[in-house]
Design a protein around this motif. Structure first.
Motif, PDB file in Angstrom:
ATOM      1  N   ASN A   1     -36.629   5.500 -39.804  1.00 54.03           N
ATOM      2  CA  ASN A   1     -35.434   4.888 -39.227  1.00 54.03           C
ATOM      3  C   ASN A   1     -35.591   3.395 -39.003  1.00 54.03           C
ATOM      4  O   ASN A   1     -35.032   2.844 -38.058  1.00 54.03           O
ATOM      5  CB  ASN A   1     -35.093   5.552 -37.889  1.00 54.03           C
ATOM      6  CG  ASN A   1     -34.676   6.985 -38.044  1.00 54.03           C
ATOM      7  OD1 ASN A   1     -33.957   7.323 -38.966  1.00 54.03           O
ATOM      8  ND2 ASN A   1     -35.147   7.837 -37.163  1.00 54.03           N
ATOM      9  N   GLY A   2     -36.348   2.717 -39.855  1.00 54.97           N
ATOM     10  CA  GLY A   2     -36.481   1.271 -39.724  1.00 54.97           C
ATOM     11  C   GLY A   2     -35.144   0.591 -39.943  1.00 54.97           C
ATOM     12  O   GLY A   2     -34.262   1.111 -40.629  1.00 54.97           O
TER      13      GLY A   2
ATOM     14  N   GLU B   1     -29.061 -12.680 -52.424  1.00 55.53           N
ATOM     15  CA  GLU B   1     -29.267 -11.613 -51.450  1.00 55.53           C
ATOM     16  C   GLU B   1     -30.478 -11.908 -50.574  1.00 55.53           C
ATOM     17  O   GLU B   1     -31.437 -12.527 -51.019  1.00 55.53           O
ATOM     18  CB  GLU B   1     -29.531 -10.273 -52.144  1.00 55.53           C
ATOM     19  CG  GLU B   1     -28.411  -9.762 -52.999  1.00 55.53           C
ATOM     20  CD  GLU B   1     -28.770  -8.461 -53.702  1.00 55.53           C
ATOM     21  OE1 GLU B   1     -29.866  -7.908 -53.456  1.00 55.53           O
ATOM     22  OE2 GLU B   1     -27.961  -8.007 -54.512  1.00 55.53           O
ATOM     23  N   MET B   2     -30.418 -11.430 -49.348  1.00 57.22           N
ATOM     24  CA  MET B   2     -31.579 -11.440 -48.476  1.00 57.22           C
ATOM     25  C   MET B   2     -31.611 -10.097 -47.759  1.00 57.22           C
ATOM     26  O   MET B   2     -30.581  -9.617 -47.276  1.00 57.22           O
ATOM     27  CB  MET B   2     -31.511 -12.564 -47.447  1.00 57.22           C
ATOM     28  CG  MET B   2     -32.764 -12.628 -46.561  1.00 57.22           C
ATOM     29  SD  MET B   2     -32.815 -14.065 -45.466  1.00 57.22           S
ATOM     30  CE  MET B   2     -31.758 -13.489 -44.148  1.00 57.22           C
ATOM     31  N   THR B   3     -32.793  -9.483 -47.724  1.00 56.90           N
ATOM     32  CA  THR B   3     -32.969  -8.223 -47.022  1.00 56.90           C
ATOM     33  C   THR B   3     -34.077  -8.408 -45.995  1.00 56.90           C
ATOM     34  O   THR B   3     -35.173  -8.849 -46.335  1.00 56.90           O
ATOM     35  CB  THR B   3     -33.344  -7.093 -48.003  1.00 56.90           C
ATOM     36  OG1 THR B   3     -32.339  -6.997 -49.004  1.00 56.90           O
ATOM     37  CG2 THR B   3     -33.463  -5.767 -47.272  1.00 56.90           C
ATOM     38  N   CYS B   4     -33.782  -8.083 -44.747  1.00 58.95           N
ATOM     39  CA  CYS B   4     -34.768  -8.151 -43.671  1.00 58.95           C
ATOM     40  C   CYS B   4     -34.995  -6.732 -43.164  1.00 58.95           C
ATOM     41  O   CYS B   4     -34.039  -5.989 -42.949  1.00 58.95           O
ATOM     42  CB  CYS B   4     -34.282  -9.030 -42.522  1.00 58.95           C
ATOM     43  SG  CYS B   4     -33.969 -10.745 -42.990  1.00 58.95           S
ATOM     44  N   THR B   5     -36.258  -6.369 -42.971  1.00 59.68           N
ATOM     45  CA  THR B   5     -36.588  -5.033 -42.496  1.00 59.68           C
ATOM     46  C   THR B   5     -37.555  -5.114 -41.322  1.00 59.68           C
ATOM     47  O   THR B   5     -38.386  -6.030 -41.255  1.00 59.68           O
ATOM     48  CB  THR B   5     -37.228  -4.182 -43.608  1.00 59.68           C
ATOM     49  OG1 THR B   5     -38.372  -4.869 -44.115  1.00 59.68           O
ATOM     50  CG2 THR B   5     -36.240  -3.928 -44.739  1.00 59.68           C
ATOM     51  N   GLY B   6     -37.423  -4.162 -40.412  1.00 62.45           N
ATOM     52  CA  GLY B   6     -38.316  -4.131 -39.265  1.00 62.45           C
ATOM     53  C   GLY B   6     -37.951  -3.015 -38.313  1.00 62.45           C
ATOM     54  O   GLY B   6     -37.068  -2.196 -38.594  1.00 62.45           O
TER      55      GLY B   6
ATOM     56  N   VAL C   1     -25.819  -4.116 -41.376  1.00 64.05           N
ATOM     57  CA  VAL C   1     -27.018  -3.500 -40.829  1.00 64.05           C
ATOM     58  C   VAL C   1     -27.003  -2.030 -41.223  1.00 64.05           C
ATOM     59  O   VAL C   1     -25.961  -1.375 -41.137  1.00 64.05           O
ATOM     60  CB  VAL C   1     -27.067  -3.651 -39.292  1.00 64.05           C
ATOM     61  CG1 VAL C   1     -28.295  -2.959 -38.727  1.00 64.05           C
ATOM     62  CG2 VAL C   1     -27.044  -5.117 -38.905  1.00 64.05           C
ATOM     63  N   ASP C   2     -28.151  -1.533 -41.667  1.00 60.30           N
ATOM     64  CA  ASP C   2     -28.290  -0.140 -42.091  1.00 60.30           C
ATOM     65  C   ASP C   2     -27.285   0.189 -43.190  1.00 60.30           C
ATOM     66  O   ASP C   2     -26.517   1.144 -43.085  1.00 60.30           O
ATOM     67  CB  ASP C   2     -28.125   0.792 -40.881  1.00 60.30           C
ATOM     68  CG  ASP C   2     -28.504   2.240 -41.182  1.00 60.30           C
ATOM     69  OD1 ASP C   2     -29.338   2.469 -42.079  1.00 60.30           O
ATOM     70  OD2 ASP C   2     -27.947   3.135 -40.514  1.00 60.30           O
ATOM     71  N   PRO C   3     -27.285  -0.605 -44.284  1.00 58.33           N
ATOM     72  CA  PRO C   3     -26.278  -0.387 -45.342  1.00 58.33           C
ATOM     73  C   PRO C   3     -26.379   0.968 -46.018  1.00 58.33           C
ATOM     74  O   PRO C   3     -25.389   1.447 -46.562  1.00 58.33           O
ATOM     75  CB  PRO C   3     -26.549  -1.536 -46.321  1.00 58.33           C
ATOM     76  CG  PRO C   3     -27.958  -1.950 -46.046  1.00 58.33           C
ATOM     77  CD  PRO C   3     -28.201  -1.687 -44.598  1.00 58.33           C
ATOM     78  N   ALA C   4     -27.550   1.602 -45.974  1.00 64.17           N
ATOM     79  CA  ALA C   4     -27.691   2.941 -46.572  1.00 64.17           C
ATOM     80  C   ALA C   4     -27.383   4.050 -45.574  1.00 64.17           C
ATOM     81  O   ALA C   4     -27.521   5.228 -45.889  1.00 64.17           O
ATOM     82  CB  ALA C   4     -29.104   3.111 -47.123  1.00 64.17           C
ATOM     83  N   ASP C   5     -26.980   3.676 -44.364  1.00 62.94           N
ATOM     84  CA  ASP C   5     -26.641   4.633 -43.296  1.00 62.94           C
ATOM     85  C   ASP C   5     -27.800   5.602 -43.033  1.00 62.94           C
ATOM     86  O   ASP C   5     -27.613   6.814 -42.917  1.00 62.94           O
ATOM     87  CB  ASP C   5     -25.366   5.393 -43.661  1.00 62.94           C
ATOM     88  CG  ASP C   5     -24.703   6.024 -42.436  1.00 62.94           C
ATOM     89  OD1 ASP C   5     -24.952   5.546 -41.314  1.00 62.94           O
ATOM     90  OD2 ASP C   5     -23.956   7.000 -42.624  1.00 62.94           O
ATOM     91  N   ALA C   6     -29.010   5.015 -42.919  1.00 58.28           N
ATOM     92  CA  ALA C   6     -30.218   5.829 -42.732  1.00 58.28           C
ATOM     93  C   ALA C   6     -30.506   6.128 -41.274  1.00 58.28           C
ATOM     94  O   ALA C   6     -31.232   7.067 -40.970  1.00 58.28           O
ATOM     95  CB  ALA C   6     -31.411   5.117 -43.350  1.00 58.28           C
ATOM     96  N   ILE C   7     -29.977   5.326 -40.351  1.00 57.42           N
ATOM     97  CA  ILE C   7     -30.262   5.517 -38.932  1.00 57.42           C
ATOM     98  C   ILE C   7     -29.193   6.411 -38.306  1.00 57.42           C
ATOM     99  O   ILE C   7     -28.002   6.125 -38.412  1.00 57.42           O
ATOM    100  CB  ILE C   7     -30.314   4.159 -38.193  1.00 57.42           C
ATOM    101  CG1 ILE C   7     -31.395   3.268 -38.803  1.00 57.42           C
ATOM    102  CG2 ILE C   7     -30.565   4.367 -36.701  1.00 57.42           C
ATOM    103  CD1 ILE C   7     -31.398   1.845 -38.269  1.00 57.42           C
ATOM    104  N   SER C   8     -29.648   7.470 -37.692  1.00 53.37           N
ATOM    105  CA  SER C   8     -28.665   8.393 -37.098  1.00 53.37           C
ATOM    106  C   SER C   8     -28.154   7.873 -35.769  1.00 53.37           C
ATOM    107  O   SER C   8     -28.757   7.064 -35.118  1.00 53.37           O
ATOM    108  CB  SER C   8     -29.284   9.772 -36.909  1.00 53.37           C
ATOM    109  OG  SER C   8     -30.485   9.670 -36.154  1.00 53.37           O
TER     110      SER C   8
END
Length: 105
Positions: A30-31, A63-68, A98-105
């Motif tokens: 869930n990053g 594009e820029m992608t930031c993860t954490g 934020v969370d474009p893949a809808d991975a965070i519940s």
């Protein structure tokens, strides 16, 4: 909106917060992923950084992608710095999700 001139520095800053009650951690699958659609005309990207240990990647043009990770109640500040080019358009648009893949519940 303030006008900018050729050679000026232009800085976009925004904050992403975890307003939930659970931590958003990559180790749990869930990053947090922040995707930014960057302007591709009129400016030259100088840097893209985020606080709280986020890693930002600008290897794909436009594009820029930031993860954490973000614990509940924490936030990260994203700062994107440009230099204004000779042929700057009348308006620049920067879109972030934020969370474009809808991975965070």
């Amino acid at each position: 909106f303030d006008p900018v001139n050729v050679g000026d520095t232009l800085i976009y800053t925004f904050t992403v917060s975890n307003g939930g009650t659970q931590n958003a951690l990559a180790a749990d699958g869930n990053g947090v992923v922040i995707f930014v659609d960057l302007p591709d005309a009129g400016v030259t990207l100088q840097s893209g950084i985020a606080s709280q240990g986020f890693a930002c990647d600008t290897s794909v043009a436009g594009e820029m992608t930031c993860t954490g990770d973000l614990d509940a109640g924490e936030s990260t500040t994203v700062t994107i710095t440009y230099t204004v080019d000779l042929l700057v358009p009348a308006a620049l648009h920067l879109a972030a999700s934020v969370d474009p893949a809808d991975a965070i519940s």
